[in-house]
Design an enzyme around this catalytic site. Sequence first.
Site, short mmCIF file in Angstrom:
data_model
loop_
_atom_site.label_atom_id
_atom_site.label_comp_id
_atom_site.label_asym_id
_atom_site.label_seq_id
_atom_site.Cartn_x
_atom_site.Cartn_y
_atom_site.Cartn_z
N HIS A 174 0.77 -1.06 -0.02
CA HIS A 174 0.01 0.42 0.26
C HIS A 174 1.01 1.15 0.23
O HIS A 174 0.93 2.45 -0.64
CB HIS A 174 -0.90 0.09 1.27
N ARG A 276 -12.49 1.08 -8.26
CA ARG A 276 -12.47 0.14 -7.10
C ARG A 276 -13.44 1.03 -6.43
O ARG A 276 -14.19 2.35 -6.28
CB ARG A 276 -11.19 0.07 -6.18
N ARG A 312 -15.01 -2.27 -11.65
CA ARG A 312 -15.09 -3.16 -10.70
C ARG A 312 -16.06 -3.35 -9.54
O ARG A 312 -15.93 -3.16 -8.81
CB ARG A 312 -13.66 -3.93 -10.31
N GLU A 400 -6.95 -12.41 -12.08
CA GLU A 400 -5.35 -12.25 -11.43
C GLU A 400 -5.26 -14.04 -10.95
O GLU A 400 -4.72 -13.78 -9.38
CB GLU A 400 -6.60 -11.51 -10.01
N ASN A 423 -0.88 -6.74 -9.95
CA ASN A 423 -0.46 -6.94 -8.28
C ASN A 423 -0.55 -8.70 -7.86
O ASN A 423 0.46 -9.39 -7.24
CB ASN A 423 -0.68 -6.21 -7.22
N ASP A 424 -2.09 -8.76 -7.73
CA ASP A 424 -2.22 -10.33 -7.05
C ASP A 424 -1.79 -11.78 -7.66
O ASP A 424 -1.87 -12.58 -7.34
CB ASP A 424 -3.81 -10.40 -7.06
N ARG A 434 3.30 -10.42 -1.28
CA ARG A 434 3.62 -9.40 -1.97
C ARG A 434 4.16 -7.89 -0.51
O ARG A 434 4.32 -7.06 -0.76
CB ARG A 434 2.77 -8.32 -2.63
N CYS A 471 -4.50 -3.65 -15.27
CA CYS A 471 -4.72 -1.97 -14.21
C CYS A 471 -3.87 -2.91 -13.42
O CYS A 471 -4.77 -1.95 -12.38
CB CYS A 471 -6.63 -2.24 -14.00
#
Length: 539
Positions: A174, A276, A312, A400, A423-424, A434, A471
Amino acid sequence: MAYAPVIRPGRLPTSIDDAGDVAEPDRPAEAARFDAAASAVATRLRDRAAHATGAASEVLAATATLAQDRAWLAAAEKRIATGAPAVRAVIGAVDQFAEMFTKLGGLMAERVTDLRDIRDRVIAELNGLPEPGVPMPAAPSILCADDLAPADTAGLDPTLVVALATTLGGPTSHTAIIARQLGIPCVVAVEGLDAVEAGTMVLVDGTAGTVIVTPDSASADQAVEAARQDAERAAGWSGPGATSDGHAVAVLANVQDGAAARAARDTAAEGIGLFRTELCFLNRETEPTVDEQTDIYAEVLDAFAGHKVVVRTLDAGSDKPLKFAEHPNEANPALGVRGIRVAGINPALLDRQLEAIAAAAKRTGNPPWVMAPMIATAQEAEHFAAQVRSHGLTPGVMIEVPAAALLADRILEHVDFLSIGTNDLAQYTMAADRMSAELAALTDPWQPAVLTLVAMAARAGASVGKPVGVCGEAAADPLLACVLAGLGVTSLSAAAAAVQGVGAKLAQVSLQQCRDAADAVLAASTAAQARAAALSALE
């Protein structure tokens, strides 16, 4: 790129009060004092969330929710009930849950930094001290720390804190994401950083992921000047997204609310590639009504009227539990009920969200595309697509989970588009948390295994003429964005602060260069080799 002296955050004393146990008649008052302090901290975090945008707003809201989580509050109250002073109770309760979260691993381990940040804020409140945080430098400086709470990162002034470097954290933590949103160079998991004292001159290169201590000042100044010129060229880019020979690659923005969408309109973003929707659900005792959701979604659709907007659906669970969603207790939440899986235990939650999205589309005249997070099978995609189409909307899914990338062709039989969340995808492909500094190299989006899965999904889309976007944070890296275009990705969606840089870089290279870079990256054995191969092909 930034060259400046180091500053370090102050450390809040957390020593246990030596005054001894609280007498039994005084314990209710001590418990009330603790409750008031925790409530004050949560209120301040919620207020800051309300005035922030994008990822910063979400993280602050989630931290405020954690500050009032009944589990750790009850653990502290139990200690006070047996005679512990409030400060000692806070330390003991947080240590208990930090150990638990660390053992759980995955996204839950990410909450340890937040929990310790809450501990320090509550202790400061109990002792009548100023709220802890990052010192405000008098001149541009580079902040170096073991780790940085997202709540502190969100409050940084990018004109004074010109770069970040941390000993801990991962490239998709984050803190790193918020720093990118603020346009601050950030390098995480830096070995030896603890030995760098305040006042030391360092050069931070966020693109290369390097921190050079006491570099040659003339060379550092030249590097910063070159970066400044690149930034000026990027600021002049006005879109639309395309390579130098005219191959279109849409450059879009990631947003989280109406304010972030309106800010993104000040860039050359051609639309919204990731809206989001978690923000209106977090930090609430009850589910927002359909009307409340409709108002929030309509703000974003209005901000990009006539432009593409990809919504999403709720990505809750794991580190973002909802009080009203009946989440089960899970040994490994990162691999548990999150994303679309929440709809399995509470299907009406998704139904009402789709109803609100459709209502916002009707109100604004801007029908969005709608995608689901954490889809793993073609059957899940088929079921979701039917629900979305029943509301007159265009369905897609997030890629993902490696299983979804491997079967992208079968998933595309049911949906109209794919969006890759790198990311995922990196975390699950590499079986690496992560947030782990020790494993940060594995979750680097340049990992050839991750990019091989991206290529599979892109090829599946191209074979049936359906768009495949990215994204995740990979889309915010201008160099990697060119590689993604070469892999066949049709759109790139990044934090608003990254839009200009990505678009400008694409405009400087041809499609063939992008394809050559993509081929070279897929042939590499390591992330470092992949990055070097791309640089060679593109520069």
